[in-house]
Design an enzyme around this catalytic site. Structure first.
Site, PDB file in Angstrom:
ATOM      1  CG  ASN A 139      -2.536   2.439   3.203  1.00  0.00           C
ATOM      2  OD1 ASN A 139      -3.235   2.102   4.144  1.00  0.00           O
ATOM      3  ND2 ASN A 139      -2.107   3.674   3.051  1.00  0.00           N
ATOM      4  CD  GLN A 193       0.924  -0.137  -2.147  1.00  0.00           C
ATOM      5  OE1 GLN A 193       0.165  -0.933  -2.689  1.00  0.00           O
ATOM      6  NE2 GLN A 193       2.156  -0.449  -1.803  1.00  0.00           N
ATOM      7  CG  HIS A 231       5.159   2.886   2.295  1.00  0.00           C
ATOM      8  ND1 HIS A 231       4.677   2.523   1.051  1.00  0.00           N
ATOM      9  CD2 HIS A 231       4.425   3.966   2.679  1.00  0.00           C
ATOM     10  CE1 HIS A 231       3.695   3.348   0.707  1.00  0.00           C
ATOM     11  NE2 HIS A 231       3.515   4.214   1.675  1.00  0.00           N
ATOM     12  CG  PHE A 232       4.789  -0.818   8.015  1.00  0.00           C
ATOM     13  CD1 PHE A 232       3.748  -1.503   8.627  1.00  0.00           C
ATOM     14  CD2 PHE A 232       5.697  -1.541   7.259  1.00  0.00           C
ATOM     15  CE1 PHE A 232       3.605  -2.874   8.466  1.00  0.00           C
ATOM     16  CE2 PHE A 232       5.569  -2.909   7.095  1.00  0.00           C
ATOM     17  CZ  PHE A 232       4.520  -3.582   7.698  1.00  0.00           C
ATOM     18  CG  HIS A 233       2.012   5.761   6.280  1.00  0.00           C
ATOM     19  ND1 HIS A 233       2.254   6.947   5.636  1.00  0.00           N
ATOM     20  CD2 HIS A 233       1.650   4.873   5.323  1.00  0.00           C
ATOM     21  CE1 HIS A 233       2.050   6.788   4.342  1.00  0.00           C
ATOM     22  NE2 HIS A 233       1.677   5.532   4.119  1.00  0.00           N
TER      23      HIS A 233
END
Length: 193
Positions: free
Chosen positions: A119, A126, A132-134
């Site tokens: 996001n 976000q 960051h990646f989930h």
């Protein structure tokens, strides 16, 4: 000016705090980027951090409000607010680690289906202003949710991470990630970035 255009993020960044608590090793062996059990003390920082990877430009740790068991965050080590802010080397390192970490999550959780979500900005859900990646496993049986689109992207029904379960889960992920790094890879990148 629209209220959403203003910066509504907290003054301190929790991901930068994790990066400070887990400084990168100077080793060039990829296996050294996976903390050993004695170095992976979640109490090093508050709230506790369950770190899976501590590489020069990338960190990976369990989400403290997971959507499902095994929900992992993959973040830049240096504070970068949006994906467009990351530098070329950081982008390469994220691209290297995401498939390895996705396979790790799938093997540890036994769930082959997962989302990788990233996001950018408050209107895009976000919550932490740090790239960051989930990696979110999607098991066959999911709890019923009322607002599926927002839950998909990080809002909605989430539970606190159970610390006892997290210790085991993080240990299993570090072990499987070490195995993944030991596998022969196309292009013979075994053990080096």
């Amino acid at each position: 000016m629209n209220e959403l255009d203003q910066d509504h993020y907290p003054q301190s960044c929790p991901f930068c705090a994790i990066a400070s608590a887990y400084p990168p090793t100077t080793s060039r062996s990829l296996l050294d980027y996976v903390p050993k059990e004695e170095d992976a003390d979640p109490d090093r920082i508050q709230p506790n951090a369950f770190v899976i990877l501590s590489a020069p430009d990338v960190m990976a740790f369990l989400d403290i409000l997971p959507m499902t068991n095994g929900h992992l965050l993959v973040a830049t080590r240096t504070h970068r607010k949006l994906i467009g802010d990351i530098e070329e080397a950081e982008g390469r390192e994220i691209g290297f680690w995401l498939p390895l970490l996705a396979r790790t999550v799938a093997k540890v959780t036994g769930v082959a289906d997962y989302n990788i979500v990233q996001n950018n900005g408050v209107r895009a859900a976000q919550v932490v202003p740090h790239v960051h990646f989930h990696i979110i496993p999607r098991p066959e049986t999911m709890p019923e949710v009322k607002n599926k689109s927002w839950t998909m992207f990080g809002r909605g029904q989430r539970n606190d991470l159970d610390e006892e379960e997290a210790v085991k889960l993080a240990g299993d992920m570090r072990s499987v990630l070490r195995e993944e790094l030991g596998r022969p890879a196309d292009g013979d990148s075994k053990g080096r970035l």
